[in-house]
Scaffold this motif. Sequence first.
Motif, short mmCIF file in Angstrom:
data_model
loop_
_atom_site.label_atom_id
_atom_site.label_comp_id
_atom_site.label_asym_id
_atom_site.label_seq_id
_atom_site.Cartn_x
_atom_site.Cartn_y
_atom_site.Cartn_z
N CYS A 171 -27.23 -33.05 -11.84
CA CYS A 171 -26.33 -32.13 -11.13
C CYS A 171 -26.83 -30.69 -11.07
CB CYS A 171 -24.95 -32.12 -11.82
SG CYS A 171 -24.10 -33.71 -11.77
N ALA A 172 -27.76 -30.32 -11.95
CA ALA A 172 -28.22 -28.94 -12.04
C ALA A 172 -29.56 -28.77 -11.35
CB ALA A 172 -28.33 -28.53 -13.51
N SER A 173 -29.94 -27.51 -11.13
CA SER A 173 -31.22 -27.22 -10.49
C SER A 173 -32.28 -26.79 -11.49
CB SER A 173 -31.04 -26.11 -9.44
OG SER A 173 -30.58 -24.92 -10.05
N GLU A 174 -31.87 -26.39 -12.69
CA GLU A 174 -32.81 -25.88 -13.69
C GLU A 174 -32.83 -26.81 -14.90
OE1 GLU A 174 -35.58 -24.58 -15.25
OE2 GLU A 174 -35.05 -22.93 -13.86
N HIS A 175 -34.02 -27.31 -15.27
CA HIS A 175 -34.14 -28.22 -16.40
C HIS A 175 -35.18 -27.78 -17.41
CE1 HIS A 175 -32.11 -30.68 -13.30
NE2 HIS A 175 -31.51 -31.20 -14.34
N ASP A 176 -35.64 -26.55 -17.29
CA ASP A 176 -36.50 -25.98 -18.33
C ASP A 176 -35.64 -25.73 -19.56
OD1 ASP A 176 -37.98 -24.32 -20.02
OD2 ASP A 176 -39.01 -23.35 -18.36
N PRO A 177 -35.95 -26.36 -20.70
CA PRO A 177 -35.10 -26.19 -21.90
C PRO A 177 -34.97 -24.74 -22.33
CG PRO A 177 -36.64 -28.00 -22.22
CD PRO A 177 -37.06 -27.31 -20.96
N ALA A 178 -35.95 -23.91 -22.02
CA ALA A 178 -35.89 -22.51 -22.42
C ALA A 178 -34.96 -21.70 -21.53
CB ALA A 178 -37.29 -21.90 -22.38
N LYS A 182 -39.76 -32.78 -19.36
CA LYS A 182 -40.95 -32.54 -18.55
C LYS A 182 -40.90 -33.41 -17.30
CE LYS A 182 -46.02 -32.91 -18.70
NZ LYS A 182 -46.17 -33.92 -17.64
N ARG A 183 -40.54 -34.67 -17.48
CA ARG A 183 -40.49 -35.58 -16.33
C ARG A 183 -39.37 -35.17 -15.37
NH1 ARG A 183 -41.23 -41.93 -17.23
NH2 ARG A 183 -43.19 -41.04 -18.02
N VAL A 184 -38.21 -34.77 -15.91
CA VAL A 184 -37.12 -34.33 -15.04
C VAL A 184 -37.57 -33.15 -14.19
CG1 VAL A 184 -34.79 -33.36 -14.97
CG2 VAL A 184 -35.32 -35.17 -16.61
N CYS A 185 -38.24 -32.18 -14.82
CA CYS A 185 -38.71 -31.01 -14.06
C CYS A 185 -39.68 -31.43 -12.96
CB CYS A 185 -39.37 -30.01 -15.01
SG CYS A 185 -38.23 -29.18 -16.13
N GLU A 186 -40.55 -32.39 -13.25
CA GLU A 186 -41.50 -32.85 -12.25
C GLU A 186 -40.80 -33.60 -11.11
OE1 GLU A 186 -45.56 -33.29 -14.88
OE2 GLU A 186 -44.12 -34.93 -14.87
N TYR A 187 -39.80 -34.41 -11.45
CA TYR A 187 -39.01 -35.07 -10.41
C TYR A 187 -38.40 -34.03 -9.47
CZ TYR A 187 -38.95 -39.62 -12.86
OH TYR A 187 -39.29 -40.80 -13.46
N MET A 188 -37.80 -33.00 -10.06
CA MET A 188 -37.16 -31.98 -9.24
C MET A 188 -38.17 -31.26 -8.36
SD MET A 188 -33.90 -32.13 -10.08
CE MET A 188 -33.16 -30.60 -9.54
N ASP A 189 -39.36 -30.96 -8.91
CA ASP A 189 -40.38 -30.29 -8.12
C ASP A 189 -40.85 -31.15 -6.95
OD1 ASP A 189 -40.26 -28.09 -9.77
OD2 ASP A 189 -42.05 -28.63 -10.95
N LEU A 190 -40.98 -32.46 -7.19
CA LEU A 190 -41.41 -33.36 -6.12
C LEU A 190 -40.34 -33.51 -5.04
CD1 LEU A 190 -43.14 -36.08 -8.31
CD2 LEU A 190 -44.27 -34.62 -6.63
N TYR A 191 -39.08 -33.46 -5.44
CA TYR A 191 -37.97 -33.61 -4.50
C TYR A 191 -37.77 -32.35 -3.68
CZ TYR A 191 -33.10 -34.74 -3.07
OH TYR A 191 -31.94 -35.01 -2.39
N CYS A 192 -38.13 -31.20 -4.25
CA CYS A 192 -37.84 -29.90 -3.65
C CYS A 192 -39.01 -29.43 -2.78
CB CYS A 192 -37.57 -28.88 -4.76
SG CYS A 192 -37.17 -27.23 -4.17
N ALA A 193 -38.77 -29.21 -1.52
CA ALA A 193 -39.80 -28.71 -0.61
C ALA A 193 -39.80 -27.18 -0.54
CB ALA A 193 -39.60 -29.29 0.79
N ASP A 194 -38.66 -26.59 -0.84
CA ASP A 194 -38.49 -25.14 -0.71
C ASP A 194 -37.67 -24.66 -1.90
OD1 ASP A 194 -37.56 -22.54 -0.04
OD2 ASP A 194 -37.67 -22.98 2.10
N ARG A 195 -38.18 -23.68 -2.61
CA ARG A 195 -37.48 -23.18 -3.80
C ARG A 195 -36.04 -22.79 -3.51
NH1 ARG A 195 -38.16 -23.62 -9.31
NH2 ARG A 195 -36.71 -22.15 -10.24
#
Length: 309
Positions: free
Chosen positions: A182-189, A208-221
Amino acid sequence: MAINKYMKAVLRALSYPDIDMKRHYLLVRQATRISHPPLPQEYVTFPFSVTNGDHEVPCRLFTPHDKAEPLPLLLFAHGGGWIAGDVDTYSRVCYTMAAQTGCMVLSVDYRLAPEHPFPAGFDDFYAVARTLFTDPFLPVRPEAITLIGDSAGGNLCAAASLKARDTGDFTPRRQILIYPACASEHDPALSAFPSLRENGEGYLLTTKRVCEYMDLYCADRRDRQNPYFAPLAAVDLSRQPKTLIITAQYDPLRDEGEAYGARLLADGNQVTARRMPDALHGFFSLPPRFPSVRQCYKHICDFLCEVPE
């Protein structure tokens, strides 16, 4: 019973924290096909497709064996981080869902990132939902349709409900979100959700994998602030369907799913939230003999029997 130290060691070994998803997402797709075996040939399913612009979205219908009368329908969006999974790999899950709930299940084969980043997969799922509600190609009443999805699929269901409200295209009465993203940010820090730090390593799905999934899904920040990309980004969550949210104790996405439920409730919606003890992200794909899966289906069946106010 809590996960013991031996099981934790096995889970840590299976978590593969160092894989580069951006380079090896095709291998992950192949691994998903192996870990989600298709149904044996004796099970009968029915193929459909729905038009979304110039694209035909494949779908597959599953029905309980012993039912002949018109049935409620679960419109299902599969998980896989938006980059893996399809109707074949989730066929066994969908057949189990139909058998356990007594409902028809329509599984949507939406397009995957990174070849088709947001909003392609979301648009595919939304197109099927809109068609099903407004120009039904199956013998089901709109009030008997429930949106349901796990992980990335839970994200698509929540986003579809938001867009349906915003556009007035249709009005789903129920949605079931199983450990949704549901969120856009998954960096634990940077994230406010403790589960990303507590469960971010050693429980199969890593942060780490969640962040990579989100990056692959996202075409535009800029998409990360779009509520159809990350439903928690929505300012207003009013007028949403009656919602069941199921989370897993040892899941990095646990807290954001529960936070979404709390936001829905605060904005005046009917919400039931259930956290599955000792469960990991992805448990819904296990056979019903597992206690967490049996309990999950009990919550789902209880929810489906309730009448929305």
